[in-house]
Each structure stands twice: as structure tokens, then as C-alpha cells.
Scaffold this motif. Structure first.
Motif, PDB file in Angstrom:
ATOM      1  N   LYS A 120      -6.001  11.675  -4.561  1.00 18.89           N
ATOM      2  CA  LYS A 120      -7.085  11.942  -3.611  1.00 18.89           C
ATOM      3  C   LYS A 120      -8.452  11.893  -4.298  1.00 18.89           C
ATOM      4  N   LEU A 121      -8.565  12.523  -5.463  1.00 22.83           N
ATOM      5  CA  LEU A 121      -9.857  12.563  -6.162  1.00 22.83           C
ATOM      6  C   LEU A 121     -10.286  11.206  -6.704  1.00 22.83           C
ATOM      7  N   LEU A 122      -9.332  10.362  -7.054  1.00 20.96           N
ATOM      8  CA  LEU A 122      -9.656   9.030  -7.585  1.00 20.96           C
ATOM      9  C   LEU A 122      -9.424   7.923  -6.553  1.00 20.96           C
ATOM     10  N   SER A 123      -9.370   8.284  -5.289  1.00 23.94           N
ATOM     11  CA  SER A 123      -9.027   7.327  -4.224  1.00 23.94           C
ATOM     12  C   SER A 123      -9.978   6.137  -4.134  1.00 23.94           C
ATOM     13  N   THR A 124     -11.230   6.308  -4.533  1.00 24.55           N
ATOM     14  CA  THR A 124     -12.165   5.180  -4.448  1.00 24.55           C
ATOM     15  C   THR A 124     -11.803   4.072  -5.445  1.00 24.55           C
ATOM     16  N   HIS A 125     -10.986   4.393  -6.427  1.00 23.72           N
ATOM     17  CA  HIS A 125     -10.576   3.403  -7.430  1.00 23.72           C
ATOM     18  C   HIS A 125      -9.206   2.792  -7.117  1.00 23.72           C
ATOM     19  N   ILE A 126      -8.516   3.332  -6.117  1.00 21.90           N
ATOM     20  CA  ILE A 126      -7.142   2.915  -5.828  1.00 21.90           C
ATOM     21  C   ILE A 126      -7.136   2.006  -4.610  1.00 21.90           C
ATOM     22  N   ASP A 127      -6.730   0.756  -4.823  1.00 17.44           N
ATOM     23  CA  ASP A 127      -6.752  -0.217  -3.730  1.00 17.44           C
ATOM     24  C   ASP A 127      -5.387  -0.839  -3.444  1.00 17.44           C
ATOM     25  N   SER A 128      -4.345  -0.354  -4.096  1.00 14.28           N
ATOM     26  CA  SER A 128      -2.989  -0.826  -3.813  1.00 14.28           C
ATOM     27  C   SER A 128      -2.001   0.268  -4.182  1.00 14.28           C
ATOM     28  N   GLY A 129      -0.767   0.058  -3.764  1.00  9.94           N
ATOM     29  CA  GLY A 129       0.263   1.044  -4.036  1.00  9.94           C
ATOM     30  C   GLY A 129       0.738   1.011  -5.475  1.00  9.94           C
ATOM     31  N   PHE A 130       1.530   2.008  -5.817  1.00 11.31           N
ATOM     32  CA  PHE A 130       2.106   2.104  -7.155  1.00 11.31           C
ATOM     33  C   PHE A 130       3.269   3.085  -7.121  1.00 11.31           C
ATOM     34  N   GLU A 131       3.987   3.114  -8.224  1.00  9.71           N
ATOM     35  CA  GLU A 131       5.066   4.084  -8.416  1.00  9.71           C
ATOM     36  C   GLU A 131       4.778   4.865  -9.682  1.00  9.71           C
ATOM     37  N   MET A 132       4.958   6.174  -9.614  1.00 13.90           N
ATOM     38  CA  MET A 132       4.893   7.033 -10.793  1.00 13.90           C
ATOM     39  C   MET A 132       6.213   7.790 -10.868  1.00 13.90           C
TER      40      MET A 132
ATOM     41  N   ASN B 141       0.817  -1.216   0.000  1.00 17.97           N
ATOM     42  CA  ASN B 141       0.000   0.000   0.000  1.00 17.97           C
ATOM     43  C   ASN B 141       0.856   1.272   0.000  1.00 17.97           C
ATOM     44  N   ILE B 142       2.063   1.181  -0.523  1.00 21.80           N
ATOM     45  CA  ILE B 142       2.974   2.322  -0.585  1.00 21.80           C
ATOM     46  C   ILE B 142       2.884   2.976  -1.964  1.00 21.80           C
ATOM     47  N   ILE B 143       2.791   4.298  -1.965  1.00 23.53           N
ATOM     48  CA  ILE B 143       2.818   5.074  -3.202  1.00 23.53           C
ATOM     49  C   ILE B 143       4.153   5.808  -3.250  1.00 23.53           C
ATOM     50  N   VAL B 144       4.864   5.648  -4.350  1.00 25.77           N
ATOM     51  CA  VAL B 144       6.158   6.300  -4.551  1.00 25.77           C
ATOM     52  C   VAL B 144       6.027   7.220  -5.761  1.00 25.77           C
ATOM     53  N   LEU B 145       6.354   8.492  -5.546  1.00 23.52           N
ATOM     54  CA  LEU B 145       6.317   9.482  -6.618  1.00 23.52           C
ATOM     55  C   LEU B 145       7.723  10.026  -6.829  1.00 23.52           C
ATOM     56  N   ARG B 146       8.141  10.101  -8.100  1.00 22.66           N
ATOM     57  CA  ARG B 146       9.470  10.604  -8.427  1.00 22.66           C
ATOM     58  C   ARG B 146       9.363  11.624  -9.559  1.00 22.66           C
ATOM     59  N   ALA B 147      10.192  12.662  -9.478  1.00 23.24           N
ATOM     60  CA  ALA B 147      10.357  13.614 -10.581  1.00 23.24           C
ATOM     61  C   ALA B 147      11.847  13.617 -10.908  1.00 23.24           C
ATOM     62  N   LEU B 148      12.216  12.926 -11.984  1.00 23.36           N
ATOM     63  CA  LEU B 148      13.628  12.769 -12.317  1.00 23.36           C
ATOM     64  C   LEU B 148      14.308  14.095 -12.623  1.00 23.36           C
ATOM     65  N   ASP B 149      13.610  14.996 -13.337  1.00 27.46           N
ATOM     66  CA  ASP B 149      14.228  16.273 -13.688  1.00 27.46           C
ATOM     67  C   ASP B 149      14.425  17.191 -12.486  1.00 27.46           C
ATOM     68  N   LEU B 150      13.731  16.928 -11.388  1.00 25.54           N
ATOM     69  CA  LEU B 150      13.887  17.707 -10.158  1.00 25.54           C
ATOM     70  C   LEU B 150      14.713  16.973  -9.113  1.00 25.54           C
ATOM     71  N   ASN B 151      15.116  15.736  -9.419  1.00 28.30           N
ATOM     72  CA  ASN B 151      15.826  14.899  -8.457  1.00 28.30           C
ATOM     73  C   ASN B 151      15.037  14.830  -7.136  1.00 28.30           C
ATOM     74  N   TYR B 152      13.747  14.528  -7.260  1.00 28.87           N
ATOM     75  CA  TYR B 152      12.824  14.546  -6.124  1.00 28.87           C
ATOM     76  C   TYR B 152      12.100  13.216  -6.020  1.00 28.87           C
ATOM     77  N   GLU B 153      11.923  12.756  -4.792  1.00 25.26           N
ATOM     78  CA  GLU B 153      11.156  11.536  -4.538  1.00 25.26           C
ATOM     79  C   GLU B 153      10.448  11.664  -3.213  1.00 25.26           C
ATOM     80  N   GLU B 154       9.241  11.132  -3.153  1.00 26.78           N
ATOM     81  CA  GLU B 154       8.529  11.018  -1.881  1.00 26.78           C
ATOM     82  C   GLU B 154       7.685   9.752  -1.910  1.00 26.78           C
ATOM     83  N   GLN B 155       7.400   9.259  -0.731  1.00 27.49           N
ATOM     84  CA  GLN B 155       6.525   8.091  -0.635  1.00 27.49           C
ATOM     85  C   GLN B 155       5.636   8.226   0.582  1.00 27.49           C
TER      86      GLN B 155
END
Length: 145
Positions: free
Chosen positions: A80-92, A45-59
Motif C-alpha cells: 500500500k505504501l509503495l503502490s505508486t511504484h507497483i504497476d504489475s502483479g508479483f509473488e512473494m 495484476n495479481i499479487i500472491v503472498l505465501r508464508a510457507l512456515d504458516l502454510n498460508y496463501e492469499e491473493q
């Protein structure tokens, strides 16, 4: 586990920049610079977000308490707006050729890309008009931009 990528283009306005937001005429065009989101489903249930051009990551954990801050707040508001459809983690992972803050709609490209990624992941039925409307509401109503 699903893995794929989606692309969104930036845009420029030759006339009436942001006038379209108040339903006035505008002349806009897509540009060749684009933003790519690489999506990877996770089994936890972990969400990992990365922005390579900003050298930024959060989870964070998928528990409903997403803080709408940081450079990837545009993705987080869509989560947040599509949370009812999200039932597991992902990475973007975001890679962008669109300059940030240069009037080329990098934030809209990011918001649209996030919607399209979740739509593809969950096989959601959303028209292009519905994607655009959700992006508009996320940026204007929820983020105040």
C-alpha cells in the motif's frame, strides 16, 4: 520477468526491549535466524503472498484496495505504501527461521524484507535509513503495532 530473493535477520534485545521506540537506550543484536522472501514478477495484476512456515496463501488484485489483515499484513502495508511504484502483479513467498511472537522482531524482518524486495524489483533509490523509517511508519502508524 524478474526473480530473486532477499533476506532479513531477526534481532534480540539484551536490555531495553522496545525502549528504542521511545528513543531510550537499548542494547540489540542481530541473530543468525533469518527470513527469506522469494520474489517473482508476474505479467498480470495479481499479487500472491505465501508464508510457507504458516502454510498460508492469499491473493488479490492490484487495484488499490488492500485489506491490512492476516498474517502477511506487514507485506500488504508495504504494498500500500509503495503502490505508486507497483504497476504489475508479483509473488512473494516467505520462509522464516525466526520464531513468531518470541520477541525476535519477526514482523520487522518481514516488513524490511518486503521493502527490500520491492526496492530491488523497481530499482528504487532508498538508503538503509529510509528503509528503516518506512518500516517503522508502516508498523507503528499504519498497523498500530
Amino acid at each position: 520477468m524478474k526473480e530473486f530473493h532477499v533476506k532479513s535477520t531477526g534481532r534480540i534485545c539484551f536490555f531495553g526491549d522496545n525502549a528504542d521506540l521511545i528513543e531510550k537506550p537499548a542494547i540489540a543484536a542481530a541473530i543468525s535466524a533469518c527470513l527469506t522472501i522469494d520474489f517473482k514478477e508476474r505479467k498480470d495484476n495479481i499479487i500472491v503472498l505465501r508464508a510457507l512456515d504458516l502454510n498460508y496463501e492469499e491473493q488479490f488484485e492490484l487495484d488499490g484496495s488492500v485489506s491490512l489483515d492476516g498474517p502477511l499484513k506487514y507485506i500488504k502495508v508495504i504494498i500500500k505504501l509503495l503502490s505508486t511504484h507497483i504497476d504489475s502483479g508479483f509473488e512473494m513467498t516467505v520462509k522464516s527461521e525466526i520464531p513468531i511472537g518470541a520477541g525476535m522482531s519477526s514482523s520487522t524482518a518481514l516488513t524490511i524484507g518486503a521493502i527490500r524486495a520491492i526496492r530491488k524489483w523497481k530499482n528504487l533509490t532508498m538508503s538503509s535509513a529510509e528503509v528503516a523509517e518506512l518500516s517503522y511508519l508502516a508498523e507503528s502508524r499504519d498497523l498500530g503495532t
